[in-house]
Design a protein around this motif. Structure first.
Motif, short mmCIF file in Angstrom:
data_model
loop_
_atom_site.label_atom_id
_atom_site.label_comp_id
_atom_site.label_asym_id
_atom_site.label_seq_id
_atom_site.Cartn_x
_atom_site.Cartn_y
_atom_site.Cartn_z
N ALA A 19 17.18 -20.50 76.20
CA ALA A 19 16.58 -19.23 75.77
C ALA A 19 15.98 -19.36 74.38
O ALA A 19 14.93 -18.80 74.09
CB ALA A 19 17.63 -18.12 75.80
N ASN A 30 7.42 -11.74 77.40
CA ASN A 30 8.74 -11.39 77.93
C ASN A 30 9.53 -12.66 78.22
O ASN A 30 8.99 -13.62 78.76
CB ASN A 30 8.59 -10.60 79.25
CG ASN A 30 7.98 -9.23 79.03
OD1 ASN A 30 7.03 -8.85 79.70
ND2 ASN A 30 8.49 -8.49 78.07
N GLY A 31 10.79 -12.63 77.82
CA GLY A 31 11.64 -13.79 78.09
C GLY A 31 11.45 -14.92 77.11
O GLY A 31 11.95 -16.01 77.31
N ALA A 32 10.74 -14.66 76.00
CA ALA A 32 10.47 -15.72 75.03
C ALA A 32 11.72 -16.12 74.26
O ALA A 32 11.83 -17.23 73.76
CB ALA A 32 9.39 -15.26 74.06
N GLY A 33 12.66 -15.19 74.15
CA GLY A 33 13.88 -15.48 73.39
C GLY A 33 13.99 -14.64 72.13
O GLY A 33 14.85 -14.91 71.28
N LYS A 34 13.19 -13.61 72.01
CA LYS A 34 13.24 -12.76 70.81
C LYS A 34 14.59 -12.05 70.70
O LYS A 34 15.26 -12.12 69.68
CB LYS A 34 12.10 -11.71 70.85
CG LYS A 34 10.72 -12.28 71.00
CD LYS A 34 9.67 -11.21 70.99
CE LYS A 34 9.73 -10.30 72.21
NZ LYS A 34 9.40 -10.99 73.47
N SER A 35 14.94 -11.35 71.77
CA SER A 35 16.20 -10.60 71.72
C SER A 35 17.39 -11.54 71.58
O SER A 35 18.34 -11.23 70.86
CB SER A 35 16.36 -9.77 72.99
OG SER A 35 15.32 -8.83 73.08
N THR A 36 17.35 -12.66 72.26
CA THR A 36 18.46 -13.61 72.16
C THR A 36 18.62 -14.09 70.72
O THR A 36 19.74 -14.19 70.21
CB THR A 36 18.22 -14.79 73.12
OG1 THR A 36 17.97 -14.27 74.42
CG2 THR A 36 19.42 -15.71 73.16
N GLU A 55 18.13 -3.98 71.60
CA GLU A 55 17.09 -3.66 72.57
C GLU A 55 17.55 -2.50 73.44
O GLU A 55 18.66 -2.48 73.94
CB GLU A 55 16.86 -4.90 73.44
CG GLU A 55 15.67 -4.82 74.35
CD GLU A 55 15.35 -6.20 74.94
OE1 GLU A 55 16.28 -6.98 75.17
OE2 GLU A 55 14.15 -6.48 75.14
N HIS A 88 5.90 -5.63 71.04
CA HIS A 88 4.82 -6.07 71.92
C HIS A 88 3.52 -5.40 71.51
O HIS A 88 2.50 -5.61 72.13
CB HIS A 88 5.16 -5.72 73.37
CG HIS A 88 6.26 -6.56 73.93
ND1 HIS A 88 6.15 -7.93 74.04
CD2 HIS A 88 7.49 -6.24 74.40
CE1 HIS A 88 7.28 -8.41 74.58
NE2 HIS A 88 8.10 -7.40 74.77
N1 LIG Z 1 23.19 -13.20 79.36
C1 LIG Z 1 22.20 -14.00 79.82
N2 LIG Z 1 22.44 -14.86 80.83
C2 LIG Z 1 21.47 -15.65 81.30
N3 LIG Z 1 20.23 -15.71 80.81
C3 LIG Z 1 19.92 -14.89 79.79
C4 LIG Z 1 20.88 -13.99 79.25
N4 LIG Z 1 20.30 -13.31 78.25
C5 LIG Z 1 19.02 -13.76 78.18
N5 LIG Z 1 18.79 -14.71 79.11
C6 LIG Z 1 17.52 -15.44 79.31
O1 LIG Z 1 17.05 -15.91 78.07
C7 LIG Z 1 15.65 -15.83 78.01
C8 LIG Z 1 15.23 -15.08 76.77
O2 LIG Z 1 15.54 -13.70 76.93
P1 LIG Z 1 15.29 -12.63 75.79
O3 LIG Z 1 15.93 -11.35 76.23
O4 LIG Z 1 15.69 -13.19 74.49
O5 LIG Z 1 13.72 -12.47 75.83
P2 LIG Z 1 12.79 -11.51 74.96
O6 LIG Z 1 11.89 -12.37 74.19
O7 LIG Z 1 13.59 -10.54 74.20
O8 LIG Z 1 11.97 -10.78 76.10
P3 LIG Z 1 11.41 -9.27 76.17
O9 LIG Z 1 10.11 -9.27 75.49
O10 LIG Z 1 11.25 -9.05 77.64
O11 LIG Z 1 12.41 -8.36 75.55
C9 LIG Z 1 15.19 -15.21 79.31
O12 LIG Z 1 14.78 -16.25 80.17
C10 LIG Z 1 16.44 -14.55 79.85
O13 LIG Z 1 16.42 -14.52 81.24
#
Ligand SMILES: Nc1ncnc2c1ncn2[C@@H]1O[C@H](COP(=O)(O)OP(=O)(O)OP(=O)(O)O)[C@@H](O)[C@H]1O
Ligand SMILES: [Mg+2]
Lengths: 244, 314
Positions: free
Chosen positions: B16, B36-42, B81, B189
């Motif tokens: 992630a 989406n899914g870039a890893g920002k929230s993580t 989020e 976004h």
């Molecule tokens: N608890 C989890 N278990 C498995 N995979 C996860 C988990 N949390 C996040 N991921 C994966 O990590 C990656 C990054 O997710 P993240 O939520 O950080 O994206 P994001 O940049 O915040 O996206 P968005 O713009 O949609 O909010 C994604 O592929 C997501 O599926």
């Protein structure tokens, strides 16, 4: 310590801010009454004590406490508030204890509201109020045991239904392991210490004496260490999979 | 104030966040961009101590979030989020709870809640359960909760998502006002938001930092940066060929537009400024000009070309 208090207060007020409190207390009192009077032959026994009342508590708690405990962590997970809670300056342990104490205290309130029964036996006869007090203390400790199990199971899942069912099953294990039926099944072909071990894990074994007025320190220690163990497990599970 | 070193997070086979490092200091407003899914929230969840990194460290005001979580968290305000909040509480009781958890009591607590409520315009809904609030109001409750203790580091995950244009404006000015004393990281976004509030923008994709710079520097990476839009009345025969011959011009695109007009986008060679040449051309010809403007470049176009490399060439 003060943060435990803040969480405790929020949780306890939360029970009363939602229909949970009313529903739980009414059902608890109804079932406690029904069990005592119809199944326990409260009047026909002709004895001034609350034994028939306390005898049903393990079964009452078995179903009702998981219903209360299932939301403890599953709801935080589902609603995402777990992320909010654990990014506040609070330790895992404080949160686990605060929430548990509030839930336990809530069952204590429900239990205390059965006082009309106590009044009734005192009006009808001359019961040993020390025995009754011991019964209440034992019942409260046992409620804590069920609640701690429920807390741990609730920490494993987002799904409250799963949390409920699993807690009932685990709780049933703890009740049944002291049941004569189960012990008879094992007796004869297993060594005595194994029998003792199984029954020593049972809520029934430990509650039995307490509800008859004998407060043995070992029973109190049993329930308290059970609570600590399950809360510890709750914290471990949260630490391990709080983000899932 | 926030130092992130070699941060990495994997969920089973999913990577992630992949070795992300950066520093945010007081006065910075870092915009986190990415598909989406870039890893920002993580990344934000690791900065705030909710998730344990697979590798790497985060320090907040010198406190390591894993080693000294309580001290670090005291310095942090976080809007997760989706702005989660306890649905059965009212905004007022919720904010009082958060404030108490942060160690405020009595008059101090009530004063802080009052001030914060004013900042995010929550007055009208203070006594209504959070679960019955509209999305925008929920977001404001989340924002209030994050800034209640006036933290020196603010982490906001999509703070303006779901807000109406007026509220977006309010929240952006709120962020700008706080920016001087704080280090702020926000994800969004909405690319115009980056221009509006961020002093720095970072695009991440598939867990990796792709680019990090001021919004202006990002814009400068646009193909359209410093290009000229020229719109004329009439047929404008031969104009395209003439523009094409000007010094420093790379290509000339024909633009769509109202009938009876012709529009052109004159794209310079990288690093060239062509407004002088084009305006000279306009001067020298009897064209009926209705528009002549310089394009600062398009963040969304930069975003697309950086995060979808395969299609960027088409
Ligand atoms: N608890 C989890 N278990 C498995 N995979 C996860 C988990 N949390 C996040 N991921 C994966 O990590 C990656 C990054 O997710 P993240 O939520 O950080 O994206 P994001 O940049 O915040 O996206 P968005 O713009 O949609 O909010 C994604 O592929 C997501 O599926
Ligand atoms: Mg996100």
């Amino acid at each position: 310590m003060s943060r435990i208090g803040v969480i405790f207060k929020r949780e306890l007020i939360g029970y009363f801010a939602t229909p949970i409190a009313a529903v739980f207390i009414v059902i608890f009192l109804m079932l406690a009454g029904a069990f005592t009077f119809y199944l326990g032959d409260f009047f026909a026994r002709g004895q001034a004590d609350l034994l028939p009342f306390f005898n049903f508590h393990p079964w009452l708690y078995l179903v009702l406490i998981p219903a209360l405990a299932m939301r403890l962590w599953a709801e935080e997970r589902r609603g995402g508030t777990i992320e909010l809670l654990f990014t506040l300056p609070v330790t895992l342990w404080e949160a686990v204890v605060g929430k548990f104490l509030a839930a336990w205290c809530f069952t204590g309130i429900a239990l205390a509201l059965t006082f009309p029964l106590w009044v009734t036996v005192n009006v009808l006869g001359e019961p040993d109020n020390g025995v009754i007090l011991a019964g209440y203390i034992g019942s409260f400790l046992m409620a804590g045991g069920f609640m701690a199990i429920g807390s741990c199971v609730s920490a494993m899942t987002k799904n409250q239904v799963i949390a409920f069912v699993v807690s009932v099953v685990v709780g049933l294990g703890f009740v049944l392991s002291g049941f004569p039926l189960v012990l008879d099944f094992f007796s004869g072909w297993t060594p005595q210490f194994f029998l003792d071990l199984i029954s020593s894990f049972s809520f029934l074994t430990h509650f039995h004496d307490v509800s008859r007025g004998v407060i043995d320190l070992r029973d109190v220690v049993y329930f308290l260490s059970l609570i600590v163990f399950w809360l510890f497990a709750t914290a471990l599970i949260l630490e391990w999979k709080k983000a899932e | 104030m926030v130092e992130i070193r070699q941060l990495r997070k994997t969920f089973g086979p999913i990577v992630a966040v992949d070795h992300v490092s950066f520093t945010v200091s007081r006065g910075d407003v870092l915009g986190f961009l990415g598909p989406n899914g870039a890893g920002k929230s993580t990344t934000m969840k690791m900065i705030t101590g909710f998730l344990t990194p697979t590798k790497g460290t985060v320090t907040v005001n010198g406190f390591d979030i894993q080693q000294q979580p309580l001290d670090a968290k005291k310095n942090l305000g976080y809007l997760p989020e989706g702005a989660p909040a306890y649905g059965d509480m009212t905004p007022l009781s919720f904010l009082l709870f958060i404030g108490a958890m942060r160690g405020f009591r009595g008059d101090d607590l009530r004063r802080r809640v009052r001030e914060t409520v004013k900042k995010v315009n929550l007055d009208g809904v203070l006594h209504q359960p959070v679960e019955t609030l509209s999305k925008g109001f929920k977001r404001r409750v989340g924002l209030a909760q994050a800034i209640l203790h006036d933290p020196s580091v603010l982490i906001l995950d999509e703070p303006t998502d779901g807000l109406d244009p007026n509220q977006k404006h309010e929240v952006r000015s709120l962020i700008r006002d706080m920016a001087k004393q704080k280090a702020i990281i926000l994800s969004t976004h909405v690319l115009e938001e980056v221009q509006a509030v961020c002093t720095r923008a970072m695009i991440i994709a598939k867990g990796k930092v792709i680019t990090d710079g001021t919004p202006a520097e990002l814009e400068a990476q646009s193909r359209y940066y410093n290009s000229i839009i020229l719109r004329l009345k009439g047929e404008a025969a031969g104009v395209q060929a003439m523009l094409q011959r000007l010094p420093g011009v790379k290509t000339v695109d024909v633009l769509e537009g109202p009938s009876g007009t012709r529009g052109f986008r004159v794209i310079p060679e990288r690093g060239q400024t062509i407004i002088g040449a084009v305006s000279q051309g306009v001067h020298d010809h009897p064209w009926d000009v209705i528009e002549l403007s310089v394009d600062r470049g398009h963040l969304d176009e930069v975003f697309r070309s950086l995060t979808m490399p395969a299609q960027a060439l088409t």
